[in-house]
Design an enzyme around this catalytic site. Structure first.
Site, short mmCIF file in Angstrom:
data_model
loop_
_atom_site.label_atom_id
_atom_site.label_comp_id
_atom_site.label_asym_id
_atom_site.label_seq_id
_atom_site.Cartn_x
_atom_site.Cartn_y
_atom_site.Cartn_z
CB SER A 152 -8.23 1.06 6.09
OG SER A 152 -8.81 2.33 6.27
CE LYS A 189 -3.79 2.07 2.71
NZ LYS A 189 -4.63 1.89 3.92
CB SER A 235 -7.61 3.99 3.18
OG SER A 235 -6.79 3.39 4.15
#
Length: 477
Positions: free
Chosen positions: A183, A83, A159
């Protein structure tokens, strides 16, 4: 899945077995993953960047180690993505916002990346996130919209949305995400994936922050367990790290008795925010009934979240993000996604006394969550009250005033520091995935993972994802 899946979509556990036997090469797998990533990127928009040269060089080195019988670790040669908010040398970390478009390039790997390289994993790309990681979607002022491999009209969640999209699309088996209120689990529920939000401190992060953890997004529990065996190795940069843990992450089987005798709490309402969609509630209830039919001792409980806790958490996080926003020059403030700007500016003028009151409320939520769940080995619930919403919406309500109304199931376990997983348990009538949330006591990550593994194998065929094997089609407007 493994009989028909292309090599770039095979589970990590199978890749390692085939590397060991000589049936597959890390080079051919990495090349196939990169080809799939490059082909699907224009439609899914899930990568901040790909590292073809570096990944293939790592794959060549891995191939030599396997040929010599000297793999570095348990994921040697397995393609892995990271990420955007985790440092990867050679890549910048703009946190999904156009306001940080010129963020400096990292020269040192973050903890998760360092652990992966030490174990021989092949890092092939960095996945996108929404502005500042404060949206449960793939909407970003820098990257645009990330879309679901299931249907490009649907959200990927956030996210860790780019990581989730890559995993669901079969672009390699192992993907690192992070979670401060849901997330990891929200992309998992809306994309049919498996994740474990580990106990706080179990996976090192840099910098650490209250409630923030890193963890895996995968298609299977076995892959998540394999990956956690790597990610949970300590790092001195995280002063909240649990250190050496000596857990056997391969021990995810419940044994012959399965979940018989397991004490299981469940709740279908979040206690605050959005009401649970009837289709979501029905799928989770069927999973609860499956545990009961297998001999688990099942009891309905009250949810730990309340409207007051949720409102105080929302205000606290608005002010936290406002601090990031206010240090920006006006020109850069204008680059932040309008939805985020509206959300953070609602925290303007809040006194320090009020922020501390909100902080104490979060601590009360932590105590309430621990007390409510302590009598049970695991607690079952939905991950989200709703299934996937339109890809263009920043949040399920599409309204900054109710921005966090969907995290009543997930957020309590971030701030109580307890482990919680997501595993697919069904679909809506129009085919949107629904995740089962399985939470456990702090540090009992393996109990949660074993229960998740049991359910993954016990669930009916109708609840098992049949992954999209080909490219998605561009959305019709």
């Amino acid at each position: 899945m493994t009989e028909t899946a292309p090599i770039e979509s095979l589970p990590a556990t199978e890749l390692v077995a085939r590397y060991r036997s000589g049936d597959l090469s890390p080079v051919e797998v990495t090349a196939a993953v990169l080809e799939r990533a490059e082909r699907l990127q224009p439609e899914l928009n899930c990568f901040w960047g790909l590292d073809r040269v570096g990944a293939l060089a790592e794959a060549v080195a891995s191939e030599r180690r396997w040929a010599a019988g000297t793999p570095l670790g348990t994921i040697d040669g397995v393609p892995t993505s990271i990420k955007e908010n985790v440092a990867v040398r050679g890549f910048s970390q703009p946190s999904g916002t156009a306001a940080k478009f010129d963020a400096p390039v990292a020269t040192i790997d973050g903890p998760s990346v360092a652990r992966i390289r030490e174990a021989g994993g092949v890092i092939f790309g960095v996945t996108v996130m929404p502005d500042y990681g404060m949206l449960s979607s793939g909407v970003s002022s820098l990257h645009g919209i990330t879309r679901s491999p299931w249907n490009p009209a649907w959200t990927v969640g956030g996210s860790s949305g780019g990581a989730g999209a890559a995993a669901a699309a079969g672009i390699g088996p192992l993907h690192v995400g992070s979670d401060i209120g849901g997330s990891l689990r929200l992309p998992a529920t809306w994309l049919g994936l498996v994740t474990l939000k580990p106990s706080f401190g179990r996976v090192a992060v840099d910098p650490p922050y209250m409630g923030r953890v890193a963890g895996p997004l995968t298609r299977t529990v076995d892959d998540a367990a394999l990956f956690l065996g790597v990610l949970t190795r300590p790092d001195p940069r995280d002063y909240t790290s649990l250190g050496e843990q000596n857990l056997d992450w391969t021990d995810v089987h419940c044994g012959e008795s399965g979940v018989a005798g397991l004490k299981v709490g469940f709740h279908l309402a979040g206690g605050a925010g959005l009401a649970t969609d009837p289709e979501v509630a029905a799928s989770v209830l069927r999973a609860v009934e499956l545990f009961a039919a297998a001999g688990a001792i099942v009891e309905e409980i009250a949810p730990p979240m309340t409207e007051k806790y949720l409102a105080d958490l929302d205000l606290f996080l608005r002010v936290r993000s406002l601090a990031d926003y206010e240090v920006l020059e006006p020109a850069r403030q204008a680059m932040v996604l309008d939805f985020i700007r509206d959300w953070v500016l609602a925290g303007s003028g809040v006194s320090g006394t009020e922020v501390l009151r909100c902080y104490q409320s979060i601590q009360d939520l932590r105590a309430t969550t621990v007390a409510a769940t302590a009598p049970y080995d695991v607690v079952l619930s939905p991950v989200s009250p709703v299934a996937a919403f339109p890809a263009e919406w920043p949040m399920p309500t599409n309204d900054a005033a109710t921005s966090l109304d969907h995290i009543a199931f997930t957020a309590p376990y971030n701030f109580s520091e307890q482990p919680a997983s997501s595993v697919n348990c069904g679909f809506t009538a129009d085919g949107r995935p629904i995740g089962l949330h399985i939470a456990g006591r702090r540090f009992e990550d393996l109990v949660v993972l074993r229960s998740t593994h049991w359910y993954e194998r016990a669930r009916p065929a109708a609840a098992e994802p049949v992954w999209p094997l080909h490219t998605v089609h561009k959305p019709v407007h």
